[in-house]
Design an enzyme around this catalytic site. Structure first.
Site, PDB file in Angstrom:
ATOM      1  CG  HIS A 121     -31.764  60.956  26.865  1.00  0.00           C
ATOM      2  ND1 HIS A 121     -31.929  62.238  26.833  1.00  0.00           N
ATOM      3  CD2 HIS A 121     -30.519  60.510  25.945  1.00  0.00           C
ATOM      4  CE1 HIS A 121     -30.945  62.704  26.197  1.00  0.00           C
ATOM      5  NE2 HIS A 121     -30.279  61.658  25.625  1.00  0.00           N
TER       6      HIS A 121
ATOM      7  CG  ASP B  99     -31.589  63.247  20.187  1.00  0.00           C
ATOM      8  OD1 ASP B  99     -30.464  62.963  20.271  1.00  0.00           O
ATOM      9  OD2 ASP B  99     -32.000  64.052  21.124  1.00  0.00           O
TER      10      ASP B  99
END
Length: 401
Positions: free
Chosen positions: A257, A328
């Protein structure tokens, strides 16, 4: 008999004349009134039929969609509609309805901002409005792993008791607890109009300090495989979509992330451990697999897994997965710091993804459309991806709604 005076006969004549005149006028008025009523009734009936026709024809095309096969629907779709179906996007802060229609989006993913201040009826109504705006039913998703990652259950107005993490449930009540939790989640998700909770997490992590550890079962590959198999089978019984994530497996690596992550484990190590839960989930009938952004050097040393053709070939050919593959979130630094968002959407589809999870769809979709026209992404590949997406929606019962 005594004769009546002439005046009396005249009076009698006038009475009869005016009586007959009045009767005729009344009869004419009565006929006119009946004709007016009949005309009014006819017009009212005609107006009602027109209203019914307008109401019927103004309904979204999904009524027709429900009667079509995937191949029939695909044959009628424009290029823009096909490309739009491959984007499973964050609900935008503005223009939610307009963007569904302009970009022909495949689905919406709910995040915290979409649910935090909502009531039960408010969230249901919001999701219904999204579906009503789309000619092809939307796939509605929300990350509901439990524990640290949950959306709707962190709002106690929506769900009284937050979804617990798989670790906590398994430690307290084993697989029986996992089944009960999955059934509860499924019932709640369906009640809101959400078709997939984007779980289970199939990653194997053994280091409590690892980024993904708290989201995993926290057990070895064999135990994790049983967990994944159980969740997938339960979701299938409940008619809710399943998503195995994050292929090829996070392991004990860092957080993509916030940075580009490189995984240097050997392919043999991945086969003996990380692939096992994914394989178990696939054999149990998993609907989709989500691919992470880590650079796995033993498979592709040059680019993140989410845009790597080699990773996708391995998933299709070695693990035999035939369902929907999705990326993702494309906004994560592990990908966003590697490639531009505009290019990333196309690269993801070229690599073999069927769904792109993105916030940058407004630039990515036109870029993909131009690439198809230029022959950079074949219409054959596009059609195969769209068919998998539509088939998943059909299996979830979306076309019957």
């Amino acid at each position: 008999m005594k004769k009546k005076p002439i005046a009396a006969w005249i009076l009698l004549g006038f009475t009869l004349f005016f009586g007959l005149l009045a009767g005729g006028i009344w009869l004419l008025m009565d006929q006119s009134a009946k004709q007016t009523v009949m005309h009014s009734t006819t017009q009212e009936t005609k107006h009602t039929k027109d209203t019914a026709t307008i109401s019927s024809t103004s309904q979204p095309a999904k009524e027709d969609v429900s009667k079509q096969t995937v191949d029939e629907l695909l044959s009628q779709m424009s290029l823009a509609e096909k490309v739009g179906q491959l984007f499973f996007v964050r609900v935008p802060e503005t223009n939610q309805i307009a963007d569904i229609q302009e970009y022909h989006l495949g689905g919406y993913v709910l995040f915290g901002r979409d649910v935090d201040k909502e009531s039960i009826e408010g969230l249901k109504g919001k999701i219904r409005s999204y579906q009503a705006a789309s000619s092809i039913p939307l796939l509605i998703g929300s990350d509901e792993e439990g524990g640290a990652v949950t959306r709707i259950s962190r709002n106690t107005n929506l769900v009284k008791t937050p979804f617990e993490s798989p670790q906590t449930i398994y430690q307290e009540s084993g697989l029986a607890g996992i089944v009960a939790d999955t059934q509860r989640k499924s019932e709640i998700l369906k009640a809101f109009g959400i078709q997939t909770g984007l779980f289970p997490v199939a990653d194997v992590a053994t280091d409590p300090q690892a980024f993904i550890y708290d989201r995993t079962l926290g057990m070895d590959a064999q135990t994790t495989s049983e967990y994944v198999k159980t969740v997938v089978q339960t979701l299938k019984e409940e008619h809710v979509g399943s998503t195995l994530k994050h292929f090829p497996g996070y392991g004990n690596n860092r957080d993509s992330h916030v940075e580009i992550v490189t995984d240097t484990r050997s392919l043999e190590e991945l086969r003996q451990s990380d692939f096992l839960p994914f394989k178990a989930g696939i054999e149990a009938g998993a609907d989709s697999v989500l691919v992470n952004h880590n650079i796995v050097t033993s498979i592709d040393a040059t680019q993140p897994a989410s845009i790597s053709p080699a990773v996708h070939r391995l998933l299709r050919q070695d693990l035999g997965f035939q369902g929907v593959i999705m990326t993702d979130d494309m906004d994560m630094a592990g990908l966003a710091d590697f490639i531009s968002q505009e290019e990333a959407g196309l690269k993801a589809l070229q690599a073999g993804n069927d769904l792109v999870m993105s916030s940058s769809y407004a630039t990515q979709i036109p870029y993909v459309i131009q690439a198809v026209k230029a022959g950079q992404y074949s219409e054959s590949e596009l059609n195969q991806a769209v068919k998998r997406v539509l088939a998943w929606k059909q299996a979830l019962g979306l076309f019957a709604q």
